[in-house]
Scaffold this motif. Structure first.
Motif, PDB file in Angstrom:
ATOM      1  N   SER A  56      65.234  56.360  99.717  1.00 24.18           N
ATOM      2  CA  SER A  56      65.956  57.497 100.301  1.00 24.18           C
ATOM      3  C   SER A  56      66.511  57.198 101.685  1.00 24.18           C
ATOM      4  N   ASP A  57      65.896  56.274 102.412  1.00 25.94           N
ATOM      5  CA  ASP A  57      66.304  56.009 103.787  1.00 25.94           C
ATOM      6  C   ASP A  57      67.340  54.893 103.847  1.00 25.94           C
ATOM      7  N   TRP A  58      68.370  55.119 104.669  1.00 30.80           N
ATOM      8  CA  TRP A  58      69.419  54.124 104.880  1.00 30.80           C
ATOM      9  C   TRP A  58      69.118  53.321 106.142  1.00 30.80           C
ATOM     10  N   SER A  59      69.458  52.041 106.107  1.00 32.25           N
ATOM     11  CA  SER A  59      69.388  51.190 107.290  1.00 32.25           C
ATOM     12  C   SER A  59      70.810  50.847 107.711  1.00 32.25           C
ATOM     13  N   TYR A  60      71.061  50.843 109.018  1.00 32.97           N
ATOM     14  CA  TYR A  60      72.406  50.598 109.531  1.00 32.97           C
ATOM     15  C   TYR A  60      72.454  49.253 110.253  1.00 32.97           C
ATOM     16  N   VAL A  61      73.477  48.470 109.952  1.00 31.29           N
ATOM     17  CA  VAL A  61      73.676  47.183 110.614  1.00 31.29           C
ATOM     18  C   VAL A  61      75.160  47.010 110.905  1.00 31.29           C
ATOM     19  N   GLY A  62      75.438  46.202 111.917  1.00 28.47           N
ATOM     20  CA  GLY A  62      76.809  45.879 112.247  1.00 28.47           C
ATOM     21  C   GLY A  62      77.214  44.540 111.656  1.00 28.47           C
ATOM     22  N   GLU A  63      78.437  44.147 111.950  1.00 26.90           N
ATOM     23  CA  GLU A  63      78.927  42.851 111.490  1.00 26.90           C
ATOM     24  C   GLU A  63      78.080  41.735 112.092  1.00 26.90           C
ATOM     25  N   MET A  64      77.754  40.721 111.275  1.00 25.62           N
ATOM     26  CA  MET A  64      76.944  39.563 111.650  1.00 25.62           C
ATOM     27  C   MET A  64      75.490  39.926 111.939  1.00 25.62           C
TER      28      MET A  64
ATOM     29  N   ASP B 121      82.451  54.431 109.830  1.00 21.30           N
ATOM     30  CA  ASP B 121      82.854  54.378 111.242  1.00 21.30           C
ATOM     31  C   ASP B 121      81.731  55.047 112.023  1.00 21.30           C
ATOM     32  N   SER B 122      80.996  54.257 112.791  1.00 21.89           N
ATOM     33  CA  SER B 122      79.828  54.800 113.497  1.00 21.89           C
ATOM     34  C   SER B 122      80.147  55.250 114.911  1.00 21.89           C
ATOM     35  N   ASN B 123      81.393  55.052 115.364  1.00 22.78           N
ATOM     36  CA  ASN B 123      81.740  55.321 116.760  1.00 22.78           C
ATOM     37  C   ASN B 123      82.822  56.395 116.832  1.00 22.78           C
ATOM     38  N   PRO B 124      82.474  57.623 117.215  1.00 21.94           N
ATOM     39  CA  PRO B 124      83.470  58.707 117.283  1.00 21.94           C
ATOM     40  C   PRO B 124      84.347  58.590 118.532  1.00 21.94           C
ATOM     41  N   ASP B 125      85.241  57.611 118.523  1.00 20.81           N
ATOM     42  CA  ASP B 125      86.077  57.362 119.699  1.00 20.81           C
ATOM     43  C   ASP B 125      87.536  57.740 119.468  1.00 20.81           C
ATOM     44  N   GLY B 126      87.810  58.421 118.354  1.00 23.84           N
ATOM     45  CA  GLY B 126      89.180  58.813 118.061  1.00 23.84           C
ATOM     46  C   GLY B 126      90.006  57.730 117.399  1.00 23.84           C
ATOM     47  N   ARG B 127      89.402  56.565 117.165  1.00 21.38           N
ATOM     48  CA  ARG B 127      90.113  55.470 116.496  1.00 21.38           C
ATOM     49  C   ARG B 127      89.389  55.158 115.198  1.00 21.38           C
ATOM     50  N   PRO B 128      89.961  55.540 114.067  1.00 23.13           N
ATOM     51  CA  PRO B 128      89.279  55.281 112.794  1.00 23.13           C
ATOM     52  C   PRO B 128      89.194  53.786 112.487  1.00 23.13           C
ATOM     53  N   ARG B 129      87.975  53.261 112.522  1.00 26.26           N
ATOM     54  CA  ARG B 129      87.728  51.842 112.245  1.00 26.26           C
ATOM     55  C   ARG B 129      86.359  51.721 111.573  1.00 26.26           C
ATOM     56  N   TYR B 130      86.291  50.971 110.473  1.00 26.64           N
ATOM     57  CA  TYR B 130      84.998  50.664 109.882  1.00 26.64           C
ATOM     58  C   TYR B 130      84.289  49.633 110.760  1.00 26.64           C
ATOM     59  N   ASP B 131      83.057  49.943 111.171  1.00 25.15           N
ATOM     60  CA  ASP B 131      82.366  49.026 112.079  1.00 25.15           C
ATOM     61  C   ASP B 131      80.878  48.864 111.777  1.00 25.15           C
ATOM     62  N   ALA B 132      80.377  49.521 110.737  1.00 28.31           N
ATOM     63  CA  ALA B 132      78.950  49.415 110.420  1.00 28.31           C
ATOM     64  C   ALA B 132      78.747  49.566 108.922  1.00 28.31           C
ATOM     65  N   ALA B 133      77.643  49.013 108.458  1.00 31.75           N
ATOM     66  CA  ALA B 133      77.269  49.129 107.051  1.00 31.75           C
ATOM     67  C   ALA B 133      75.918  49.822 106.957  1.00 31.75           C
ATOM     68  N   ALA B 134      75.786  50.696 105.978  1.00 33.20           N
ATOM     69  CA  ALA B 134      74.514  51.361 105.685  1.00 33.20           C
ATOM     70  C   ALA B 134      73.995  50.823 104.356  1.00 33.20           C
ATOM     71  N   MET B 135      72.693  50.537 104.288  1.00 34.57           N
ATOM     72  CA  MET B 135      72.110  49.895 103.110  1.00 34.57           C
ATOM     73  C   MET B 135      70.849  50.633 102.668  1.00 34.57           C
ATOM     74  N   ARG B 136      70.644  50.687 101.356  1.00 35.02           N
ATOM     75  CA  ARG B 136      69.351  51.095 100.812  1.00 35.02           C
ATOM     76  C   ARG B 136      69.279  50.667  99.355  1.00 35.02           C
ATOM     77  N   LEU B 137      68.052  50.581  98.840  1.00 36.34           N
ATOM     78  CA  LEU B 137      67.872  50.395  97.410  1.00 36.34           C
ATOM     79  C   LEU B 137      68.131  51.716  96.696  1.00 36.34           C
ATOM     80  N   GLU B 138      68.542  51.641  95.442  1.00 31.26           N
ATOM     81  CA  GLU B 138      68.914  52.845  94.702  1.00 31.26           C
ATOM     82  C   GLU B 138      67.755  53.827  94.590  1.00 31.26           C
ATOM     83  N   ASN B 139      66.532  53.308  94.479  1.00 31.23           N
ATOM     84  CA  ASN B 139      65.380  54.197  94.320  1.00 31.23           C
ATOM     85  C   ASN B 139      64.735  54.572  95.646  1.00 31.23           C
TER      86      ASN B 139
END
Length: 626
Positions: free
Chosen positions: A243-251, A223-241
């Protein structure tokens, strides 16, 4: 390789001297020579489609197709050679010769004197006629071939001074992943708002026999939006090896980049796989993820490939036609039309950057470039006919709008190329190799032969194959089929005597002539090799019989299933070039090109025209507009 001013001046002077000699032979050259020519082929853009895009505003840029039509040279139709296939007509565009002159008679065909079960790709075959890149280099000019069909870099006569080539199959195929919350772990590496714990999955991308054999990726829902409503709205991605995560939304898209040494690689190379978050279950945390195929850029020579990869990145992959085909029949399956079009546009922009970088960094005299987007789209989505499996009025409307979006992307590519050229010295030539028509039925020519008792099929326990002692075999692409006898004295293990041959050919011709689907004839025309001179196919590489299917039908290489069945893809070419729908486009603009709109021009005129504008002569000359 940047040219010095002295070398550029010497090259230009030599070109002008040669041009004067050529002018005496040809009745006068254009007043101005082009110092540099860029010819780009947009596969599958038929003449009617190109002019429609210009007329209806799809191609609206004054520096795009409309600008070429209004300010430069153009043809109402570019009449392609038979058969209207990609390998055949790109060979013609590069040589000025028809299929008999180049020897490239189909996308797939046979050479006489080889085993009946061997076939050759027209994309990796050498032309019997001199190509533009050979003639230009012979004249002291520098040539770049950028994914031009037939310039695969694997032989001296199939390469320029440098170039990129079609990369072939991906190291890892695309896949769709449905990640369920019940299979997820969690992680403290990525923040999630409103008290909602991240959900974490690991998935492997298998790389077959490559080193490494797989790469592992991590994806987390937050949940990337601290609006008081718990909702999954973003995905974080990285390769296992990593260290940095990339964030993307739906679509939204992200790229998985990694180093690997594939089976065709001599060392570790940079690969990339473009992935998209297709759906997020905001309440429960499910995730649907499209993982694109893993590709790398292939180019020559090696140092050029390294520099080009560093500049523009790995090959992004072609649009995923199989996944779109699944979606057309079931909107819950595969990838949707927008996703396919985004892939197409990404590839167009990548090819734009490739050409721009080559022009800026290498400054070649001749560039032959290629875009497959219109062809890829229409094969998958030319839905116009009620007979088509996926047809509905709504799907036809969506497909038509998608084709217009392809047109806007192509127009953007033309504009991008024109913007980096210098009109006083450069010429831009925009061509295509054929149009497409809608299809509703596929035909299996080898099964037609088998039903007629003219083909033998064997099995090794795992798959069906054509037997080495078969009397005949068919090779085909699109609507064009070559039927070959396994002739004694010609094929190494031939089984058909010269006395038997006429009867077998009559039986094969009858089998195709009689083939119908609900009363509609499947075959439009059948030629013997001697008769094929009428369509420019009097080549020893052509079949003993050459069959052209009627529009609406297309050939399939399958050895199982019925002789014909409804098609799961919707556009095709390879029909007789006499059909106006198979005509390509021709536009040109820049130095040495007069404003002039012609009616119809043969595709054999293009290569001599380009050569004349650069001031050299093809060793196999043909006609062309002045």
């Amino acid at each position: 390789m940047l040219k010095t001013p002295v070398l550029r001046l010497a090259t230009l002077c030599a070109t002008l001297i040669f041009s004067l000699a050529f002018a005496c032979q040809s009745g006068g050259p254009p007043e101005i020579r082009a110092e540099r020519v860029v010819m780009v082929s947009f596969d599958g853009v038929g003449a009617d489609l190109a002019w429609r895009w210009i007329a209806d505003g799809t191609a609206a840029s004054p520096d795009g197709l409309r600008g070429l039509a209004e300010s430069g040279f153009s043809a109402e139709r570019l009449r392609m050679v038979d058969p209207t296939l990609t390998a055949v007509n790109h060979a013609t565009l590069a040589t000025g010769r028809n299929a008999a002159g180049t020897g490239i008679v189909n996308n797939w065909y046979r050479h006489p004197g080889t085993s009946i079960i061997e076939r050759i790709s027209g994309f990796t075959a050498s032309s019997d006629a001199e190509t533009l890149w050979e003639a230009a280099r012979r004249s002291g000019l520098t040539v770049a071939t950028l994914v031009w069909p037939g310039a695969d870099g694997e032989a001296p006569d199939r390469r320029g001074d440098f170039g990129a080539v079609w990369p072939g199959p991906p190291l890892a195929a695309s896949e769709l992943l449905d990640l369920e919350p019940g299979t997820a772990g969690t992680t403290g590496e990525v923040p999630s708002a409103d008290g909602l714990a991240p959900l974490l999955w690991r998935f492997e991308v298998g790389l077959g026999s490559a080193d490494p054999k797989s790469v592992t990726a991590l994806v987390a829902l937050v949940d990337s939006n601290p609006d008081g409503r718990p909702r999954y709205d973003a995905a974080a991605m990285r390769l296992e090896n990593a260290s940095d995560w990339s964030y993307v939304g739906e679509m939204e898209w992200f790229e998985l980049g990694f180093e690997a040494q594939g089976g065709r690689d001599d060392r570790s190379r940079s690969y990339g796989a473009w992935c998209k978050v297709l759906r997020i279950d905001r309440l429960d945390g499910g995730l649907r993820l499209y993982v694109g195929g893993a590709h790398r850029l292939r180019a020559y020579p090696e140092a050029f490939e390294d520099r080009l990869t560093e500049a523009i990145g790995p090959w992004p992959g072609e649009p995923d036609r199989e996944q779109l085909a699944a979606w057309w029949l079931d909107l819950a399956a595969g990838i949707d039309l927008d996703t396919f079009l985004e892939q197409s546009e990404r590839l167009d922009r990548y090819l734009d950057r490739m050409a721009e970088w080559v022009l800026a960094e290498e400054d070649p005299d001749l560039v032959l470039a290629y875009h497959p987007s219109a062809d890829e789209y229409q094969h998958a989505s030319l839905i116009t006919d009620e007979l088509q499996w996926a047809f509905s009025p709504g799907r036809a409307l969506a497909a038509r709008e998608g084709l217009a979006r392809v047109g806007r992307s192509i127009d953007a590519s033309v504009k991008a190329l024109w913007s980096v050229l210098e009109p006083e010295r450069d010429a831009l030539v925009v061509v295509s190799d054929h149009g497409l028509v809608s299809i509703h039925e596929i035909v299996r020519p080898n099964m037609v032969l088998e039903t007629a008792g003219l083909l033998k099929i064997a099995s090794d326990g795992r798959r069906l194959r054509i037997a080495a002692d078969t009397p005949m075999v068919a090779t085909a692409s699109g609507a064009a089929i070559n039927l070959y006898l396994n002739l004694e004295g010609r094929e190494p293990d031939g089984v058909v005597s010269s006395s038997e041959a006429p009867d077998l050919l009559r039986r094969a011709a009858r089998a195709f002539a009689d083939l119908e689907v609900e009363g509609r004839p499947v075959t439009e025309k059948i030629f013997t090799r001697a008769e094929a001179v009428a369509v420019g196919l009097d080549s020893p590489n052509a079949g003993d019989l050459v069959v052209f299917l009627a529009p609406g039908f297309a050939a399939s290489a399958g050895l199982d299933g019925p002789n014909h069945e409804p098609s799961r893809y919707y556009g095709q070419h390879g029909y007789l070039a006499a059909h106006d729908e198979m005509c390509g486009m021709l536009f040109a603009r820049g130095a040495g090109i007069k404003k002039n709109r012609r009616g119809e021009i043969p595709a054999t005129a293009v290569a001599p025209m380009v050569a004349r504008w650069l001031g050299f002569e093809m060793s196999t000359p043909g006609g062309g507009p002045e």
